[in-house]
Design an enzyme around this catalytic site. Structure first.
Site, PDB file in Angstrom:
ATOM      1  N   ASP A  48      50.706  38.027  33.040  1.00 39.86           N
ATOM      2  CA  ASP A  48      50.451  39.138  32.594  1.00 39.86           C
ATOM      3  C   ASP A  48      48.853  39.080  32.245  1.00 39.86           C
ATOM      4  O   ASP A  48      48.684  38.073  31.547  1.00 39.86           O
ATOM      5  CB  ASP A  48      50.891  39.617  31.019  1.00 39.86           C
ATOM      6  N   TYR A  53      40.286  40.986  30.052  1.00 45.48           N
ATOM      7  CA  TYR A  53      40.513  39.578  29.518  1.00 45.48           C
ATOM      8  C   TYR A  53      39.329  38.617  30.383  1.00 45.48           C
ATOM      9  O   TYR A  53      38.989  37.304  29.959  1.00 45.48           O
ATOM     10  CB  TYR A  53      41.923  39.137  29.980  1.00 45.48           C
ATOM     11  N   LYS A  82      45.581  45.321  34.230  1.00 50.36           N
ATOM     12  CA  LYS A  82      45.362  46.502  33.482  1.00 50.36           C
ATOM     13  C   LYS A  82      44.093  47.089  33.720  1.00 50.36           C
ATOM     14  O   LYS A  82      43.221  46.429  33.875  1.00 50.36           O
ATOM     15  CB  LYS A  82      45.781  46.246  31.712  1.00 50.36           C
ATOM     16  N   HIS A 114      45.313  50.323  30.419  1.00 57.10           N
ATOM     17  CA  HIS A 114      45.444  49.529  29.130  1.00 57.10           C
ATOM     18  C   HIS A 114      45.362  50.338  27.740  1.00 57.10           C
ATOM     19  O   HIS A 114      45.833  49.976  26.775  1.00 57.10           O
ATOM     20  CB  HIS A 114      44.209  48.670  29.150  1.00 57.10           C
TER      21      HIS A 114
END
Length: 291
Positions: A48, A53, A82, A114
């Site tokens: 994930d 990120y 996402k 997200h």
């Protein structure tokens, strides 16, 4: 059943492992490679990540090297990313394409909106409704183009889900990834997702980054001591035992292995204790404020 074999059937017909490896706040090519090496060795087959990120490219680079090491092919693993709140709306399809390119994966198994709001817009602004609808329509095109197998959402409340489902889109949400742990959970959301065939997937299962209040909760520690498991394992098993997906993140080999070593059962009494704690606290962002 071996917890590593626990899966959920998505609208596409594909099976998604209930246990995934979370990569939030894990950065750097060497560290990403190291933790994914540990994760694949331990049996994780879902990874994930998210655009925000900032580690998609490093994950893609690591998987290209590591999959052959474990005699795995692309189809043997499940990759989720996402949509950034900054890409809500018409930019969503381009953002999906960029994530596929960053991950060098050919396609994504799952792509989530997200956050129900858009970056730079107040939470109560009506444009949030329009933009997330435009995002969903763009992502459905991504399904048609083969860029992603299933699409879903993250941080959606029952209200947000009802709004999405009311449009009767041809592609239904597969997953709703939300903050979910004994200090923050609700039967209404859980029951709604179950009734609609949406997998509820937990993040912040241990209470959030650098926040010890949940993992050191006396009730959690007491149960862990009694059944000879770690508090983290108890919290993860609590969700998994309710058929809720989990995506624990860790950096050390020891914790990565422990977080998937969940082949035990928490008694009904202890499950009840964990599910009915008087302490209620969110450790991450609150989507209720988003129109």
């Amino acid at each position: 059943m071996d917890c590593k074999a626990m899966k959920f059937q998505l609208p596409s017909g594909r099976l998604m492992p209930l246990i995934g490896f979370g990569t939030f706040q894990i950065h750097g090519r060497s560290l990403i490679r190291e933790v994914l090496d540990y994760a694949l060795a331990a049996g994780y087959r879902q990874i994930d990540t998210a655009a925000v990120y900032g580690n998609e490219e490093d994950i893609g680079h690591a998987l290209k090297e590591l999959l052959p090491k474990y005699n795995l092919r692309r189809g043997d693993i499940f990759i989720t990313s996402k949509l950034s709140p900054s890409d809500q709306g018409d930019q969503a399809l381009q953002a999906l394409q960029q994530s596929v390119e960053n991950l060098n994966s050919g396609y994504l198994d799952l792509y989530l909106i997200h956050w129900p709001g858009a970056q730079g817009i107040p939470g109560n602004h009506p444009d949030n409704v329009k933009l997330r609808s435009a995002s969903w329509e763009a992502l459905m095109k991504g399904v048609e183009l083969g860029l992603v197998r299933d699409i879903g959402v993250s941080n959606y409340t029952v209200r947000h889900l009802n709004e999405l489902l009311s449009k009767n889109y041809s592609v239904r949400p597969a997953v709703n990834q939300v903050e979910w742990h004994p200090h923050c959970h609700g039967a209404d959301l859980k029951n709604f997702c179950k009734s609609q065939g949406i997998l509820l997937q937990a993040y912040s299962s241990l209470g959030g980054s650098n926040n010890p209040r949940l993992i050191k909760d006396p009730a959690v520690v007491q149960i862990a001591t009694k059944i000879k498991k770690s508090p983290a394992q108890v919290l993860l098993r609590w969700a998994l035992q309710q058929n809720i997906g989990i995506i624990p993140k860790a950096r050390s080999k020891e914790h990565i292995e422990a977080n998937i070593d969940l082949n035990f059962v928490i008694s009904d009494g202890d499950m009840n204790t964990l599910s009915n704690m008087t302490k209620k606290e969110k450790y991450a962002w609150d989507p209720e404020r988003i129109t």
